[in-house]
Structure formats: C-alpha cells, structure tokens
Scaffold this motif. Structure first.
Motif, short mmCIF file in Angstrom:
data_model
loop_
_atom_site.label_atom_id
_atom_site.label_comp_id
_atom_site.label_asym_id
_atom_site.label_seq_id
_atom_site.Cartn_x
_atom_site.Cartn_y
_atom_site.Cartn_z
N UNK A 103 91.73 45.89 109.24
CA UNK A 103 91.26 45.23 108.03
C UNK A 103 90.37 44.03 108.37
N UNK A 104 90.85 43.20 109.29
CA UNK A 104 90.11 41.99 109.65
C UNK A 104 88.77 42.33 110.31
N UNK A 105 88.78 43.31 111.21
CA UNK A 105 87.54 43.70 111.91
C UNK A 105 86.49 44.21 110.93
N UNK A 106 86.95 44.89 109.88
CA UNK A 106 86.02 45.43 108.88
C UNK A 106 85.56 44.38 107.87
N UNK A 107 86.11 43.17 107.95
CA UNK A 107 85.70 42.11 107.03
C UNK A 107 86.54 42.02 105.78
N UNK A 108 87.72 42.67 105.78
CA UNK A 108 88.59 42.61 104.62
C UNK A 108 89.55 41.45 104.68
N UNK A 109 90.30 41.27 103.61
CA UNK A 109 91.31 40.21 103.51
C UNK A 109 92.65 40.83 103.16
N UNK A 110 93.68 40.45 103.91
CA UNK A 110 95.02 40.89 103.57
C UNK A 110 95.49 40.15 102.32
N UNK A 111 95.99 40.89 101.35
CA UNK A 111 96.51 40.31 100.12
C UNK A 111 98.02 40.17 100.18
N UNK A 112 98.68 41.21 100.68
CA UNK A 112 100.14 41.19 100.72
C UNK A 112 100.62 42.23 101.72
N UNK A 113 101.82 42.01 102.24
CA UNK A 113 102.47 42.97 103.13
C UNK A 113 103.95 42.99 102.76
N UNK A 114 104.43 44.13 102.32
CA UNK A 114 105.82 44.27 101.93
C UNK A 114 106.38 45.54 102.54
N UNK A 116 104.22 48.52 103.77
CA UNK A 116 102.92 48.57 103.10
C UNK A 116 102.03 47.40 103.50
N UNK A 117 100.72 47.64 103.51
CA UNK A 117 99.75 46.56 103.67
C UNK A 117 98.69 46.73 102.59
N UNK A 118 98.47 45.68 101.80
CA UNK A 118 97.53 45.67 100.68
C UNK A 118 96.37 44.75 101.05
N UNK A 119 95.15 45.27 101.01
CA UNK A 119 93.98 44.50 101.42
C UNK A 119 92.85 44.66 100.41
N UNK A 120 91.93 43.69 100.42
CA UNK A 120 90.80 43.72 99.50
C UNK A 120 89.51 43.54 100.28
N UNK A 121 88.43 44.17 99.78
CA UNK A 121 87.12 44.12 100.41
C UNK A 121 86.06 43.85 99.35
N UNK A 122 85.08 43.07 99.71
CA UNK A 122 83.98 42.82 98.79
C UNK A 122 83.10 44.04 98.64
N UNK A 123 83.05 44.89 99.67
CA UNK A 123 82.18 46.06 99.67
C UNK A 123 82.98 47.31 100.01
N UNK A 124 82.76 48.36 99.25
CA UNK A 124 83.52 49.60 99.45
C UNK A 124 83.31 50.23 100.83
N UNK A 125 82.08 50.27 101.38
CA UNK A 125 81.91 50.90 102.71
C UNK A 125 82.77 50.25 103.79
#
Length: 391
Positions: free
Chosen positions: A246-257, A260-269
C-alpha cells in the motif's frame, strides 16, 4: 578451562551448578576453579526467574569462590554497581510514568544508566522509520558498529528503539526494568495523544473521488487452528507485506482489524498496483508448517464522506462487500473502479466480466470484474454472494 560436553555435564550433581531453575535447567557450573571464574564473569548475563533465585545463586557462587581461594573483587564491584543502577532504573519506572515528552524521557534514561550517548527513537508508520526527537529518520546501527539496539513493540508493531552502549543493558534484570519504564512512559504518552493524533491523521486523508482497497486473509480461522500461537507472528508478517504494498503504491492505511487491511488511494491505478503487489508478494512466500496464505482483494471507487473518525458512506460498504465476494489470490473491482483505471493498465493486465450481482445491503446491483495477468490464477468459483444475474 576444560569444556563440559553433554555426558560430563549430565554426570555432575545439581550442587555443581550455581543456579538450577524451577524446571531443572542447570546453569553456571562451579565444579572446578576454572568454571567458578567463568561463572563469576557470566553471572550478570544469566537470566534468573526472580530476585530470590538470583540471590541464592550469588551466595552459592561466592561460597565456591571462597572454596578455591578466589577473591572476586571485580564481581563484587560489578554487583554493587548493578544494584545501584537497578535501583535508579526502578525509581525511573515510578518517575517516568508521569512523563510524556520523549526528550525528557531520554535525558532521564541517560542519567539513570550512565550512558550520555543513549538515544530514544520513536517508530513512525507514515515515515516507515524510527525518528529522533527532532523528527528526523534514523538508521539503526548494524552489528559490529559498537552500539546495541533494544527494540520495543506494541501489539506486534514497532514502537520504540533504544540505542545504547552494549554494556549498559547486559544485565537481563536491568534490561527488564528499563524496558518496563520506557514502555510505561511511551504508553502513557500514546494514551494521552491517541485521540487527537487519530483525528489529525484522519483529517489528512484524501477526500472527494477516491479508490478503496480492502484485503483480508481467506480462512483465517483454519490457519489459527493449524498454527495455534504461531498465527500471531504470521498475521504480523502478512500485515507487513500488505502495508508495504500500500505504502509503495502511494496509498494510505485507514484501518487494520483482525486479518483485514483497509486502505485509500487518490488514484485508482495505484490501488490496482497495490493489489497486484500484494498477490505477487504472497505468491512465493514460505509459511510455517507449509500452510498457504491466500488473500482476497476488493477495489472500489466512489465519493465517501470523510469525518473526524474516518470514512462513511455506501462506498465503504461496497468495497467491504466486494472484498468478501472474492476468493483467496483473487482481485475483484467494481465497475466504477474499472472505469477509473482504464487507459492506465500495466502491461499484460486485463479484466474478466463476472456479471452483475446484488451485494448485501447495497441499493443497486453491482457489476464485478476479475483482474487477470501474469502470475494471477484465472479459474475461481463464482463470487461469494447470492442473487447473481447475467451482466
């Protein structure tokens, strides 16, 4: 000093050892003068079950030294110094409980341990590195560089690193006392600032049209049954791989429970790139007891609402349902996510239409697409939902 092989050691009575623990494990042989001198030198590096056991072993060792005419001046001096330092560290446990500033904690530890070069580093998830008091990333010293590193974790994740002179925490009892003091102070600081920090971090997450990725482990309950206590270490390793992707692709971790790992990205690709990286990193990894770790990935794009506690809205529920629909090693996208990645696909990557499905709790049916490409399996059972209908 003659070496004690297994047979010779087994023939010695318990009285030939300074310390025999409650499980019958025998340490610090004192069967002759040479071994007594060796035991004196290694006493502070030996872990004891408690202070009473340590005291009994010390008395037995000193009696053996007297028997062989050894005057253990260095040993006695070291014990006095160790007891003095432990007393200072013990007081630090009390004093540090009320401290929250890392700089103040670092200075108190330097004074208590007599190591003015000691440094206290805090782990940062966003920087993926240990930071000093000025917020600068620091590389931990490697073996052979004349410094020692004591690492503390919190819930299986990095928390704090102490960089110090090797001799400072050589005594296992002292090390236990000091790490307890540090943990108490850090946890106190974290508890005080956790709510505020979480709100600040959430407010910095991307808003507007974003792409979510939700990954979880298939049949995690079965893995727990097979691995028992070892599952916790496996889960830590899997989370590390997911976070790295996630981090390498430029995403942000939102939550981990749980798993599960939930992440968000500004760009879909970039979200798709993270999903591919997750599956590639897990494909050839060897796991304990020969188990296979299979992760399912769901990706969806939409316009969620960002609040001080995180994202809310149908987009969040949609990605959870899409991830649930997937099977281990499968990546499934919604129509919105597929459209958002069109024109930016990596070479060799395509999609298979899985049809339109009524996802649980969603107002409208959703078209689902399976990612296909090098290294990805192609044949899976139907999506794990009911009410499927042709696209």
């Amino acid at each position: 000093m003659s070496q004690l092989d297994t047979k010779k050691r087994a023939r010695l009575p318990d009285s030939a050892f300074a310390y025999v623990d409650s499980r019958g494990r025998r340490r610090l042989p004192i069967n002759d003068e040479a071994h007594v001198r060796n035991a004196l030198a290694r006493f502070n590096q030996t872990p004891f079950e408690d202070d009473a056991a340590r005291g009994r072993a010390r008395t037995k060792l000193l009696r053996a030294a007297k028997k062989y005419g050894i005057v253990p001046v260095g040993f006695i001096t070291g014990q006095l110094r160790s007891q003095s330092t432990q007393a200072a560290a013990g007081q630090a446990v009390i004093d540090l409980g009320g401290m929250g500033a890392p700089g103040e904690l670092e200075e108190r530890l330097r004074a208590a341990l007599g190591d003015q070069s000691l440094s206290l580093l805090q782990w940062s998830d966003s920087a993926a590195a240990y930071l000093d008091g000025a917020g600068q990333a620091v590389t931990l010293p490697a073996d052979g560089e004349g410094r020692a590193v004591t690492l503390l974790e919190r819930n299986g994740r990095p928390m704090t690193a102490l960089v110090h002179e090797p001799a400072v925490l050589r005594d296992p009892n002292l090390a236990k006392t000091v790490t307890a003091a540090v943990r108490l102070a850090i946890e106190n600081e974290r508890l005080q600032g956790e709510v505020e920090a979480r709100a600040s971090e959430v407010r910095s997450l991307p808003a507007g049209f974003v792409t979510f990725l939700l990954a979880d482990i298939e049949d995690s309950t079965g893995l727990v049954r097979r691995l028992g206590d070892r599952y916790a270490a496996l889960l830590t390793d899997v989370r590390r791989l997911l976070r790295t992707a996630v981090r390498t692709a430029g995403g942000r971790e939102v939550d981990a429970r749980g798993d599960e790992l939930f992440a968000v990205f500004e760009h879909a690709p970039t979200a798709l790139g993270a999903g591919l990286a997750i599956q590639n990193s897990l494909r050839n990894r060897a796991w304990p007891k020969g188990v296979e770790v299979r992760v399912r990935v769901g990706i969806h794009s939409g316009h969620p609402t960002l609040t001080d506690t995180g994202y809310v809205g149908l987009a969040v529920h949609a990605v959870a349902r899409i991830s649930f629909a997937a099977h281990g090693r499968q990546i499934i996208l919604s129509r919105a996510a597929r459209e958002a990645v069109e024109g930016s696909l990596p070479p060799g990557i395509g999609f298979r239409d899985l049809g339109t499905h009524q996802l649980q709790g969603m107002p409208q049916p959703e078209a689902l697409f399976q990612v296909e490409g090098p290294g990805l399996p192609t044949d899976f059972p139907p999506p794990r939902i009911f009410g499927a209908s042709p696209a």
